[in-house]
Design a protein around this motif. Structure first.
Motif, PDB file in Angstrom:
ATOM      1  N   THR A 170       0.848  -1.188   0.000  1.00 23.73           N
ATOM      2  CA  THR A 170       0.000   0.000   0.000  1.00 23.73           C
ATOM      3  C   THR A 170       0.883   1.236   0.000  1.00 23.73           C
ATOM      4  O   THR A 170       1.994   1.226   0.530  1.00 23.73           O
ATOM      5  CB  THR A 170      -0.941   0.046   1.220  1.00 23.73           C
ATOM      6  OG1 THR A 170      -0.159  -0.144   2.417  1.00 23.73           O
ATOM      7  CG2 THR A 170      -2.010  -1.036   1.131  1.00 23.73           C
ATOM      8  N   ILE A 214      -2.650   3.582   7.982  1.00 21.06           N
ATOM      9  CA  ILE A 214      -1.553   2.619   8.056  1.00 21.06           C
ATOM     10  C   ILE A 214      -1.889   1.530   9.069  1.00 21.06           C
ATOM     11  O   ILE A 214      -1.653   0.332   8.829  1.00 21.06           O
ATOM     12  CB  ILE A 214      -0.231   3.326   8.417  1.00 21.06           C
ATOM     13  CG1 ILE A 214       0.222   4.227   7.257  1.00 21.06           C
ATOM     14  CG2 ILE A 214       0.851   2.312   8.761  1.00 21.06           C
ATOM     15  CD1 ILE A 214       1.443   5.077   7.566  1.00 21.06           C
ATOM     16  N   ARG A 215      -2.463   1.928  10.214  1.00 19.39           N
ATOM     17  CA  ARG A 215      -2.833   0.938  11.236  1.00 19.39           C
ATOM     18  C   ARG A 215      -3.852  -0.054  10.691  1.00 19.39           C
ATOM     19  O   ARG A 215      -3.718  -1.271  10.883  1.00 19.39           O
ATOM     20  CB  ARG A 215      -3.402   1.664  12.466  1.00 19.39           C
ATOM     21  CG  ARG A 215      -3.709   0.743  13.641  1.00 19.39           C
ATOM     22  CD  ARG A 215      -4.600   1.408  14.661  1.00 19.39           C
ATOM     23  NE  ARG A 215      -5.945   1.669  14.125  1.00 19.39           N
ATOM     24  CZ  ARG A 215      -6.879   0.730  13.981  1.00 19.39           C
ATOM     25  NH1 ARG A 215      -6.626  -0.549  14.317  1.00 19.39           N
ATOM     26  NH2 ARG A 215      -8.062   1.039  13.491  1.00 19.39           N
ATOM     27  N   ASP A 217      -4.416  -0.886   7.553  1.00 15.33           N
ATOM     28  CA  ASP A 217      -3.831  -1.743   6.525  1.00 15.33           C
ATOM     29  C   ASP A 217      -2.971  -2.836   7.137  1.00 15.33           C
ATOM     30  O   ASP A 217      -3.008  -3.994   6.687  1.00 15.33           O
ATOM     31  CB  ASP A 217      -3.025  -0.902   5.533  1.00 15.33           C
ATOM     32  CG  ASP A 217      -3.914  -0.077   4.616  1.00 15.33           C
ATOM     33  OD1 ASP A 217      -5.077  -0.459   4.410  1.00 15.33           O
ATOM     34  OD2 ASP A 217      -3.446   0.955   4.101  1.00 15.33           O
ATOM     35  N   ARG A 218      -2.189  -2.499   8.148  1.00 18.38           N
ATOM     36  CA  ARG A 218      -1.387  -3.531   8.804  1.00 18.38           C
ATOM     37  C   ARG A 218      -2.295  -4.575   9.460  1.00 18.38           C
ATOM     38  O   ARG A 218      -2.017  -5.793   9.390  1.00 18.38           O
ATOM     39  CB  ARG A 218      -0.478  -2.901   9.859  1.00 18.38           C
ATOM     40  CG  ARG A 218       0.682  -2.090   9.297  1.00 18.38           C
ATOM     41  CD  ARG A 218       1.742  -1.872  10.367  1.00 18.38           C
ATOM     42  NE  ARG A 218       2.710  -0.879  10.002  1.00 18.38           N
ATOM     43  CZ  ARG A 218       3.764  -1.081   9.209  1.00 18.38           C
ATOM     44  NH1 ARG A 218       3.935  -2.272   8.668  1.00 18.38           N
ATOM     45  NH2 ARG A 218       4.622  -0.109   8.945  1.00 18.38           N
ATOM     46  N   GLY A 221      -3.386  -7.258   7.199  1.00 18.69           N
ATOM     47  CA  GLY A 221      -2.344  -8.083   6.605  1.00 18.69           C
ATOM     48  C   GLY A 221      -1.647  -7.477   5.411  1.00 18.69           C
ATOM     49  O   GLY A 221      -0.944  -8.181   4.676  1.00 18.69           O
ATOM     50  N   CYS A 223       0.972  -4.525   3.497  1.00 23.30           N
ATOM     51  CA  CYS A 223       2.341  -4.071   3.741  1.00 23.30           C
ATOM     52  C   CYS A 223       2.506  -2.621   3.295  1.00 23.30           C
ATOM     53  O   CYS A 223       2.693  -2.359   2.097  1.00 23.30           O
ATOM     54  CB  CYS A 223       3.327  -4.966   2.985  1.00 23.30           C
ATOM     55  SG  CYS A 223       5.063  -4.465   3.165  1.00 23.30           S
ATOM     56  N   PRO A 224       2.439  -1.659   4.213  1.00 29.44           N
ATOM     57  CA  PRO A 224       2.683  -0.259   3.839  1.00 29.44           C
ATOM     58  C   PRO A 224       4.088  -0.084   3.261  1.00 29.44           C
ATOM     59  O   PRO A 224       5.078  -0.424   3.909  1.00 29.44           O
ATOM     60  CB  PRO A 224       2.523   0.487   5.161  1.00 29.44           C
ATOM     61  CG  PRO A 224       1.610  -0.393   5.977  1.00 29.44           C
ATOM     62  CD  PRO A 224       2.009  -1.791   5.620  1.00 29.44           C
ATOM     63  N   GLU A 252       6.880   4.142  11.522  1.00 26.40           N
ATOM     64  CA  GLU A 252       6.247   2.992  10.873  1.00 26.40           C
ATOM     65  C   GLU A 252       7.215   2.200   9.986  1.00 26.40           C
ATOM     66  O   GLU A 252       6.826   1.201   9.389  1.00 26.40           O
ATOM     67  CB  GLU A 252       5.069   3.478  10.016  1.00 26.40           C
ATOM     68  CG  GLU A 252       3.951   4.147  10.800  1.00 26.40           C
ATOM     69  CD  GLU A 252       3.144   3.147  11.621  1.00 26.40           C
ATOM     70  OE1 GLU A 252       3.291   1.923  11.399  1.00 26.40           O
ATOM     71  OE2 GLU A 252       2.366   3.601  12.475  1.00 26.40           O
ATOM     72  N   VAL A 254       8.477   3.061   7.065  1.00 25.94           N
ATOM     73  CA  VAL A 254       7.939   3.156   5.712  1.00 25.94           C
ATOM     74  C   VAL A 254       8.768   4.180   4.936  1.00 25.94           C
ATOM     75  O   VAL A 254       9.164   5.216   5.475  1.00 25.94           O
ATOM     76  CB  VAL A 254       6.450   3.575   5.745  1.00 25.94           C
ATOM     77  CG1 VAL A 254       5.917   3.778   4.330  1.00 25.94           C
ATOM     78  CG2 VAL A 254       5.621   2.541   6.484  1.00 25.94           C
TER      79      VAL A 254
END
Length: 470
Positions: A170, A214-215, A217-218, A221, A223-224, A252, A254
Motif C-alpha cells: 500500500t 496505516i494501522r 492496513d497492517r 495483513g 504491507c505499507p 512505521e 515506511v
C-alpha cells in the motif's frame, strides 16, 4: 567518398547554421513579442516527411516559417498555464555542444558521467541529503517517481526483482497528489487501488488520518510500502508538512518519497518561501525537475535517493556486453545504467551545468523568489479588482474567479471562456482547474521573464474580457 548523411558543402552549412542561430537568439531575446499562436490548418501537410525535402538555405527558411512561430508558448513572459519552465539562453550552448559530442550517458569513461555526478551532488547539497547519496537524471518527475518507488518496493520486499511483487503493498498520499504517483504504482504492478488517498486539511495531508490508515492496513495483513509527500501541489501550490510525514515514516518504518517536481526548489528561495519545504532533507527519495523552476529546456528531471546501496540494488545488472574495466573506455565506474531504466541516455546534465555556470546559483534563487512575489501580487490585485481568490496564495500559484457574484456554473463558464479568449488573443496564458465545484483561472508562475507589469497587464485583460463577455 563523402557520406550522404553529411552536408555536401560544409562551408555553406556553416553559413546557414550561423544564420539560423542568429534567428534563434533573436526570438529568445524578443520572447515578449512571440506569444503562443494556433498552428496553421495545414500544419500536418507542412510537416509531412518527404514531401518537401530541403537542403541548406531552403531548410533554414522552412524552419523560420513553419517551426519557430508555432511553439508551445511557455517562452513568453505572460505564460502561466500549467507548470512549464521558460528555457534559457544557455540551453542554446548546451544544445549545440550536446549535438556535437552526441553523448550516451549510460556508462563508460567520458566527461558526461562526471558532469552528471556534479549536478547530482550540487542538488544533493541544496536538498540537504547526506554525502554519498545517489541520483540519476531522467526525463522528468514522472520517470523519477517510478525510479524512487522501485527502490521503496525493493526495501519492502527484497526478492521483488527475482520473484515479482508478492506482498500486498500500500502507498499513501494526499488526495490532491499528482497523477505521476498513480502511474508509477500501476507500472510497478502494485495497482492504483493500493494508493490510499488521505484527506487534506488546510492543504496538507492529515497526519492523524495517515496514521489510522496505516494501522488499518497492517491489521488487514497488508504491507505499507511508501508515503508520498508533496512539495508544491499541482493545482494550488500547497506543501505537505514534510517533517510530520518524516516522523510517521520513521515510526512505521515506511519509505518517504517527496514529489518535489517544482516545489523542491523553494530550498534555494528566500524567506518565507524556503521554509515551505522544510523536512525534505529527511526523505528517502525526491523527484524533481530542472525544466520547471530551474527554467532549463525540456526534458530534464532527477531522481534523488538517500541510500546509494538501495538505489543500485534496485536496478543494477551487468550482462557480458556491459562489463566494465579498470582502464579505457569501459572504465569510469559507476555507470548510470545501474541506477535507472535507460541504457541509452543523453547528457541532460549539460543543460543544468551550463545554466549554473553561466548565471550562478544566486540568479536562480532570485528568480524563484520573484515568482512567488509575483503570485502574491497577483492575489492582491485579484482582490482589488473585485474578483475572488479561491485558495490562499501559498507559493507561486494563484487561482481565482473573475466574477464571484455569479452562480458556480456561470463562474465556471465565464472563467473557461476568459482563459480561451486570452490564449487566442496572445495577451496571456492561464490554465483552469476546479476548486469547490468552480472552474477557476489558474496562474502557475514558473517564468523567469515575468514582471510586475506583466501581472498587471494580464489582470487588466481578464477584467476587459469579463466585461466584453458580460
Amino acid at each position: 567518398m563523402t557520406s550522404n548523411l553529411d552536408p555536401k558543402d560544409w562551408a555553406a552549412f556553416r553559413s546557414q547554421a550561423h544564420n539560423l542561430l542568429d534567428r534563434c537568439i533573436t526570438q529568445i531575446a524578443e520572447a515578449q513579442q512571440h506569444p503562443w499562436q494556433s498552428p496553421p490548418e495545414d500544419a500536418a501537410e507542412r510537416y509531412a516527411i518527404g514531401r518537401h525535402q530541403s537542403e541548406g538555405n531552403e531548410l533554414s527558411a522552412r524552419i523560420d516559417e513553419d517551426v519557430l512561430p508555432y511553439h508551445g508558448g511557455n517562452t513568453h513572459p505572460r505564460f502561466w498555464g500549467w507548470v512549464q519552465g521558460t528555457g534559457l539562453a544557455s540551453d542554446l550552448i548546451a544544445g549545440m555542444v550536446g549535438a556535437t559530442i552526441n553523448t550516451n550517458g549510460g556508462g563508460r569513461n567520458h566527461g558526461a558521467n562526471e558532469m552528471e555526478r556534479a549536478v547530482i551532488d550540487w542538488t544533493r547539497v541544496k536538498m540537504g541529503f547526506p554525502e554519498g547519496a545517489s541520483g540519476i537524471m531522467v526525463a522528468g518527475t514522472s520517470q523519477a517517481t517510478v525510479i524512487a518507488l522501485q527502490c521503496a518496493r525493493l526495501r519492502a520486499q527484497g526478492t521483488v526483482r527475482s520473484e515479482g511483487t508478492q506482498a500486498g503493498f500500500t502507498c499513501y498520499a494526499a488526495d490532491g497528489v499528482h497523477n505521476a504517483t498513480r502511474k508509477a504504482i500501476e507500472l510497478l504492478g502494485i495497482g492504483h487501488n493500493a494508493l490510499r488517498l488521505i484527506p487534506s486539511s488546510d492543504g496538507q495531508m492529515g497526519a492523524s488520518a495517515l496514521r489510522e490508515q496505516i494501522r488499518k492496513d497492517r491489521a488487514n495483513g497488508l504491507c505499507p510500502m511508501a508515503i508520498v509527500g508533496t512539495a508544491g501541489s499541482v493545482d494550488l501550490g500547497g506543501f505537505d508538512d514534510l517533517n510530520a510525514l518524516a516522523d510517521i515514516a520513521s515510526e512505521e518504518n515506511v519509505w518517504l518519497h517527496v514529489d518535489g517536481a517544482f516545489g523542491a526548489w523553494t530550498r534555494i528561495a528566500d524567506a518565507p518561501w524556503r521554509s515551505l519545504s522544510d523536512g525534505i532533507e529527511r526523505a528517502d527519495s525526491i523527484a524533481l525537475d530542472f525544466h520547471k523552476w530551474m527554467y532549463v529546456n525540456y526534458d530534464c528531471g532527477l531522481a534523488l535517493i538517500r541510500d546509494e546501496a538501495e538505489h543500485r540494488a534496485a536496478f543494477a545488472a551487468r550482462p557480458a556486453y556491459l562489463q566494465g574495466a579498470d582502464q579505457g573506455l569501459a572504465g569510469g565506474d559507476p555507470w548510470f545504467c545501474d541506477y535507472g531504466i535507460d541504457l541509452s541516455r543523453g547528457n541532460r546534465a549539460l543543460k543544468v551545468w551550463c545554466a549554473l555556470e553561466m548565471f550562478g546559483e544566486e540568479a536562480f534563487s532570485e528568480a524563484i523568489t520573484r515568482n512567488c512575489e509575483l503570485a502574491r501580487l497577483m492575489g492582491q490585485e485579484v482582490i482589488s479588482r473585485g474578483m475572488a481568490l479561491l485558495s490562499p496564495v501559498t507559493s507561486n500559484i494563484c487561482v481565482f474567479s473573475a466574477d464571484p457574484d455569479q452562480t458556480p456554473e456561470a463562474q465556471s463558464a465565464l472563467n473557461s471562456k476568459i482563459a480561451l479568449d486570452l490564449q487566442l488573443s496572445g495577451e496571456a496564458v492561464f490554465s483552469t482547474t476546479d476548486v469547490n465545484g468552480i472552474t477557476c483561472l489558474r496562474a502557475a508562475i514558473v517564468n523567469h521573464r515575468s514582471t510586475k507589469e506583466d501581472v498587471i497587464a494580464a489582470l487588466d485583460a481578464v477584467v476587459q474580457a469579463k466585461g466584453s463577455t458580460g
